[in-house]
Design a protein around this motif. Sequence first.
Motif, PDB file in Angstrom:
ATOM      1  N   ARG A   1      -5.046  -2.879   2.250  1.00 61.60           N
ATOM      2  CA  ARG A   1      -3.619  -2.791   1.175  1.00 61.60           C
ATOM      3  C   ARG A   1      -3.705  -4.296  -0.294  1.00 61.60           C
ATOM      4  O   ARG A   1      -2.872  -4.333  -0.803  1.00 61.60           O
TER       5      ARG A   1
ATOM      6  N   VAL B   1      -6.312   3.391  -5.238  1.00 61.23           N
ATOM      7  CA  VAL B   1      -7.330   1.701  -5.042  1.00 61.23           C
ATOM      8  C   VAL B   1      -8.653   1.875  -4.324  1.00 61.23           C
ATOM      9  O   VAL B   1      -7.451   1.994  -2.922  1.00 61.23           O
TER      10      VAL B   1
ATOM     11  N   THR C   1      -0.574   0.976  -4.337  1.00 58.93           N
ATOM     12  CA  THR C   1      -2.463   0.828  -4.126  1.00 58.93           C
ATOM     13  C   THR C   1      -3.069   2.655  -3.718  1.00 58.93           C
ATOM     14  O   THR C   1      -4.508   2.176  -3.053  1.00 58.93           O
TER      15      THR C   1
ATOM     16  N   ALA D   1      -6.321  -4.418  -1.911  1.00 58.75           N
ATOM     17  CA  ALA D   1      -6.015  -3.742  -3.430  1.00 58.75           C
ATOM     18  C   ALA D   1      -4.840  -4.445  -5.089  1.00 58.75           C
ATOM     19  O   ALA D   1      -4.994  -4.413  -5.998  1.00 58.75           O
ATOM     20  N   LEU D   2      -3.651  -5.157  -3.573  1.00 55.51           N
ATOM     21  CA  LEU D   2      -2.778  -5.072  -4.673  1.00 55.51           C
ATOM     22  C   LEU D   2      -2.924  -6.464  -5.252  1.00 55.51           C
ATOM     23  O   LEU D   2      -2.705  -6.115  -6.774  1.00 55.51           O
TER      24      LEU D   2
END
Length: 325
Positions: free
Chosen positions: A294, A162, A159, A297-298
């Motif tokens: 995070r 991102v 990530t 983003a994942l």
Amino acid sequence: MSYNSNRRPPKQEPAGGQQPPKRRLKTKPLVVLILLLLLGNLLWFIAWLIPNGEEKAVGGNGQAEVVAEVGKETIDREQWMAAMEERYGRETLLTLVNELVMETAADEYDIKVTDEEIDLELAMLRSTQDTTGIALYAEDEARLRERTKSQLILEKVLTKDVVIEEEEVKAFYEEDRSIYEVADSYRTHMIVVGSQQEAEEVISELENGSSFDVLARERSLDRATGSLGGDIGFITADQSSVDPAIAAAVESVENGKWSEPLPLQDGRVAIITVMEKAEGQTFTFEEVASHISRELALEQLPQSVSPEAFWQEFDAKWFYGEGSE
């Protein structure tokens, strides 16, 4: 470890006036990660057993060392080690190689994982535990933390490019703030028997100095937990995935002590003991902002990615074949 990019299900209207369920974050990937802990421990055990240098394990008469006997038949250490390698070697080595690959990736991309981040992940894992079965893992706290660290490195690598807007992170926190209000949880072991009389016999043996873990292996009717000394992981006082009698009793059992016989809904009887208490905590936005960012983003990743995807980049090889196969 792999990730499902569709981890936030679409919102649905609650039925019957009930509140919609909390969103659960990242439970499955961490469960898969930690269930591999036992395989990792096996490799360390194997390494400890292997003699140093060129020596072969032999008995006093110069013959191969016998580790088991069945009548006139024997099993020597070499046979034992070969069976361990055949059954668990590939998975265990894969785990260790992936950990080293992630450590190399952290150095390459200048990624850091703090103790506070690991603490948060473990607290979230305990709070999102949906069944007793998923908690049959962490016998070694140090190894558990190492695996969690490796998982966090993977997520940060995936990530790092991102961008998630702060407004979206704040909106998620406000909408699902209760996720980050982690209740007290208790590492619990149980013995399940068929009757009140059997439960009283178990308690009598405990009072006379018998080991709870040993009795669980010998007497518990719940074989899945019994084979692990009765370990059902961390549970909370309001956890719906365990029998209500166990959930109601867990707060009142002193560490290292055991409960009175607890009648279960299925007609059986349980005795529980508490091995450890994990204090609950309410996490502030500042403490979980990077975690939420995070996670969001994942969810944008187009496909599942595992550490094996980085093997070629960091020239990882093993004797099971080139690359991760």
